[in-house]
Design a protein around this motif. Sequence first.
Motif, PDB file in Angstrom:
ATOM      1  N   HIS A 297       0.828  -1.213   0.000  1.00  0.00           N
ATOM      2  CA  HIS A 297       0.000   0.000   0.000  1.00  0.00           C
ATOM      3  C   HIS A 297       0.864   1.265   0.000  1.00  0.00           C
ATOM      4  O   HIS A 297       0.461   2.312   0.508  1.00  0.00           O
ATOM      5  CB  HIS A 297      -0.942  -0.010   1.210  1.00  0.00           C
TER       6      HIS A 297
ATOM      7  N   LEU B 125      -4.726  -1.527   8.786  1.00  0.00           N
ATOM      8  CA  LEU B 125      -4.529  -0.504   7.764  1.00  0.00           C
ATOM      9  C   LEU B 125      -5.511   0.653   7.944  1.00  0.00           C
ATOM     10  O   LEU B 125      -5.129   1.822   7.830  1.00  0.00           O
ATOM     11  CB  LEU B 125      -4.687  -1.119   6.375  1.00  0.00           C
TER      12      LEU B 125
ATOM     13  N   ARG C  96      -4.434   4.545   8.742  1.00  0.00           N
ATOM     14  CA  ARG C  96      -4.855   5.672   7.901  1.00  0.00           C
ATOM     15  C   ARG C  96      -5.597   6.730   8.709  1.00  0.00           C
ATOM     16  O   ARG C  96      -5.474   7.926   8.448  1.00  0.00           O
ATOM     17  CB  ARG C  96      -5.721   5.147   6.760  1.00  0.00           C
ATOM     18  N   THR C  97      -6.365   6.273   9.702  1.00  0.00           N
ATOM     19  CA  THR C  97      -7.066   7.227  10.561  1.00  0.00           C
ATOM     20  C   THR C  97      -6.080   8.078  11.349  1.00  0.00           C
ATOM     21  O   THR C  97      -6.227   9.299  11.449  1.00  0.00           O
ATOM     22  CB  THR C  97      -8.000   6.487  11.544  1.00  0.00           C
TER      23      THR C  97
ATOM     24  N   ARG D  25      -4.403  10.508   9.017  1.00  0.00           N
ATOM     25  CA  ARG D  25      -5.304  11.609   8.640  1.00  0.00           C
ATOM     26  C   ARG D  25      -5.352  12.662   9.732  1.00  0.00           C
ATOM     27  O   ARG D  25      -5.417  13.855   9.453  1.00  0.00           O
ATOM     28  CB  ARG D  25      -6.715  11.072   8.364  1.00  0.00           C
TER      29      ARG D  25
ATOM     30  N   ARG E 119      -5.161  10.754  -1.360  1.00  0.00           N
ATOM     31  CA  ARG E 119      -4.104  10.347  -2.294  1.00  0.00           C
ATOM     32  C   ARG E 119      -4.539  10.558  -3.743  1.00  0.00           C
ATOM     33  O   ARG E 119      -4.345   9.706  -4.603  1.00  0.00           O
ATOM     34  CB  ARG E 119      -3.696   8.886  -2.064  1.00  0.00           C
TER      35      ARG E 119
END
Length: 235
Positions: free
Chosen positions: A23, A108, A112-113, A116, A138
């Motif tokens: 990723h 994952l 990502r949280t 962010r 992205r």
Amino acid sequence: MRVLIVEDEPKTAAYIKKGLTEHAFVVDVAGNGLDGLHLATTGTYDLVLLDVMLPGADGWTVLQALRQQRDTPVFFISARDEVADRVKGLELGADDYLVKPFAFSELLARIRTILRRGAAKVDPVVQIADLRIDVVRRRVSRAGQRVELTAKEYALLDYFVRHAGEVVSRTLIAEHVWDMHFDSDTNVVDVAVRRLRAKLDDPFEQKLIHTVRGVGYLFEARGGAEGDSGSGEWG
């Protein structure tokens, strides 16, 4: 994005590293607390994934020492599932706590949280000339046109943007984007840059990626189109 995994179980570390690499993350691994603390305090990471039970120094100790020097987001991954352990981790300054075993998709999503949240502290949108990058989603566009990039192409662009205005060598690019030592007999970096240029530069008059002969690459927006035609080479 660059992630440090501090995990003494090789299979678990390899599993997480493989998934994150797919990723577009660049991943380093430390097998004990002392090495993990050294890397976390001397390197530049967007996130540290930290086990609790570690040889050398446990995760609690590593987090406390790290918090005295840096505010890098830390995510505990541990087999210790007691509420008291989770509470302790969060009270010590961890950003999240996930109990093993876990599904990679959940890991994952939580990573990502956290990232962010960090992006919200800065500007979630990067603008260079007519290049626009939505860091959270992205999404990349130039002059209002969507540019579709692969995970590795995005990672390469992200590295260029983070070092905009600096000449970066092929060795540094290979180390940070591919997590590999650059072999002068391979052209993996040049091929990847060529593919990125085909999408990001070739359709547009103003070039952003410039070749510095014998050194590496420079990412910058120059005034006008002068000197930006062709492959953007100079030296």
